[in-house]
Design an enzyme around this catalytic site. Sequence first.
Site, PDB file in Angstrom:
ATOM      1  N   LYS A 152      32.934  54.814 105.312  1.00 18.22           N
ATOM      2  CA  LYS A 152      33.556  55.155 104.027  1.00 18.22           C
ATOM      3  C   LYS A 152      34.258  56.506 104.119  1.00 18.22           C
ATOM      4  O   LYS A 152      35.343  56.699 103.553  1.00 18.22           O
ATOM      5  CB  LYS A 152      32.497  55.194 102.930  1.00 18.22           C
ATOM      6  CG  LYS A 152      33.050  55.683 101.586  1.00 18.22           C
ATOM      7  CD  LYS A 152      31.995  55.690 100.499  1.00 18.22           C
ATOM      8  CE  LYS A 152      32.583  56.230  99.185  1.00 18.22           C
ATOM      9  NZ  LYS A 152      31.620  56.176  98.067  1.00 18.22           N
ATOM     10  N   HIS A 290      41.302  10.939 119.827  1.00 15.26           N
ATOM     11  CA  HIS A 290      41.479  11.142 118.384  1.00 15.26           C
ATOM     12  C   HIS A 290      40.144  11.055 117.645  1.00 15.26           C
ATOM     13  O   HIS A 290      40.041  10.414 116.599  1.00 15.26           O
ATOM     14  CB  HIS A 290      42.490  10.150 117.824  1.00 15.26           C
ATOM     15  CG  HIS A 290      43.850  10.274 118.460  1.00 15.26           C
ATOM     16  ND1 HIS A 290      44.617  11.408 118.339  1.00 15.26           N
ATOM     17  CD2 HIS A 290      44.547   9.419 119.248  1.00 15.26           C
ATOM     18  CE1 HIS A 290      45.743  11.246 119.016  1.00 15.26           C
ATOM     19  NE2 HIS A 290      45.726  10.046 119.582  1.00 15.26           N
TER      20      HIS A 290
END
Length: 535
Positions: A152, A290
């Site tokens: 921070k 697939h």
Amino acid sequence: MAGPRHDSAEYRERDVVPVRRALVSVSDKAGLLDLAAALAESGVEIVSTGSTAQTIRDAGHAVTDVSSVTGFPESLDGRVKTLHPSVHAGLLADLRLEDHERQLGEMGIAPFELVVVNLYPFVETVASGAQGDEVVEQIDIGGPAMVRASAKNFANVAIVVSPASYGSVIEAVKNGGTTLVQRRELAARAFAHTAKYDTAVAAWFSEELLTDGYELPAHLTIQAERMATLRYGENSHQRAAIYTRQGGHGIAQAQQLQGKEMSYNNYVDADAALRAAFDMVKPAVAIIKHANPCGIAVTAPNALDPIASAHLRAHECDPVSAYGGVIAANGKVTLKMAENLQDIFTEVIVAPSYEPEALNLFSKKKNLRVLQLPQDWQQERMDVRLVSGGLLLQDADRFPDNIASVANDWQLVTGERPDDATMENLIFAWKACRAVKSNAIVLAKGSATVGIGMGQVNRVDSCRLAVERAGDRVVGSVAASDAFFPFADGPQVLIDAGVSAIVQPGGSVRDDEVIAAARAANVTMFFTGERHFFH
């Protein structure tokens, strides 16, 4: 009262911040002594805790114990060390503000310009198989608090959470201090680090609740890091990337040993192939196109090379569709299996391990992607799927490891109970149909697929497709359906083609009609009482 705006005159510009005081507390000691030596050489005061302080001191460098800063001893088996205003005021003071600087002076607290913290090895402890209090003790409290406070306050403090950043920080210290850009980048990594850590802790608690039989978690947090940007997604106009989930042990963690870059579709098919192959207990191979199987098989009885045998049998199911397929094996890939693949175009092969001779032969096929699973690979306990605006979570659809137990509770609704070989074939077909997109029909002989009907919008079409693909091999085969037959027409297609036994969940309002059709043809039929939809 609101504080001053960051663009107000009360803030003094700070780009390069010289490092005079550093707080160092690390679980991972990699690179620590090089860092400590560089800081000591630059005249930086090192404040440290516990084993970190001792390691630095044993190397001959001066260290200030954090307890001498706080005036409070490390206590509660180390649970309380840095959770003190004398530490956190030094981390959070914004020295661009004269008032913050004044308050620090009045309290007699010196600021920190560098904080080096990495957290307790929570993830590693969980991965080791530890449970209960042993895991709980690895939930870091003071570490994340220091990291977040420092991040921070990146305008004044450089926060380092990984030994990978030590080199650039050492260079910055030697050159007069860290830059604002560097500190901002370090802060971004720090917040990502604590977010990842907290996610791992939350995930562990959720897993514990699931294990203990609680409802699915009320809150679900998934954290993942981008591993690679892919060339494109399912289609060339779609962007794509693959992300790895902390604690994951699946296809995303597989090591690519050779071949072209993996594509989005390669990953999807490889995962589907693993799903199919690892449902089997015996040596097995699945071939996928697939996301649907072209063939699944286990080894033939008494085969000299079980995994090569399984591959040949899987390939025989549908050699045309297997062209350009993705293959998964649930055991070590042998030279013989590699030789079987020499003249078969294959996109990907994935397995737990490979014989060196097999890898040498594969190396001659430069485009073949060869993946090796991580040693701790296992099927997931839960399935997660994104939907628009949210996600779905469910228990993974799994079979018990004991193959005999799969059929213990099946209900024989017509015909004689078959011999052991036929029962084993039925169990194989039932397991195989779980890997086929619904509506799924699987025809099998000798624990190898001979015809597969998948992804049709009605079950009778899936039956016709499976029979068509099986050809003459349908005679004497067994059939599995992933869900009940709503009418007798689907089973009738199978019966007319020569299927000898059928396994299905049952539960249709027309079960009596379906049973009657099987009884009339003297075909054995089992109800499992459980379906295996796969969408």
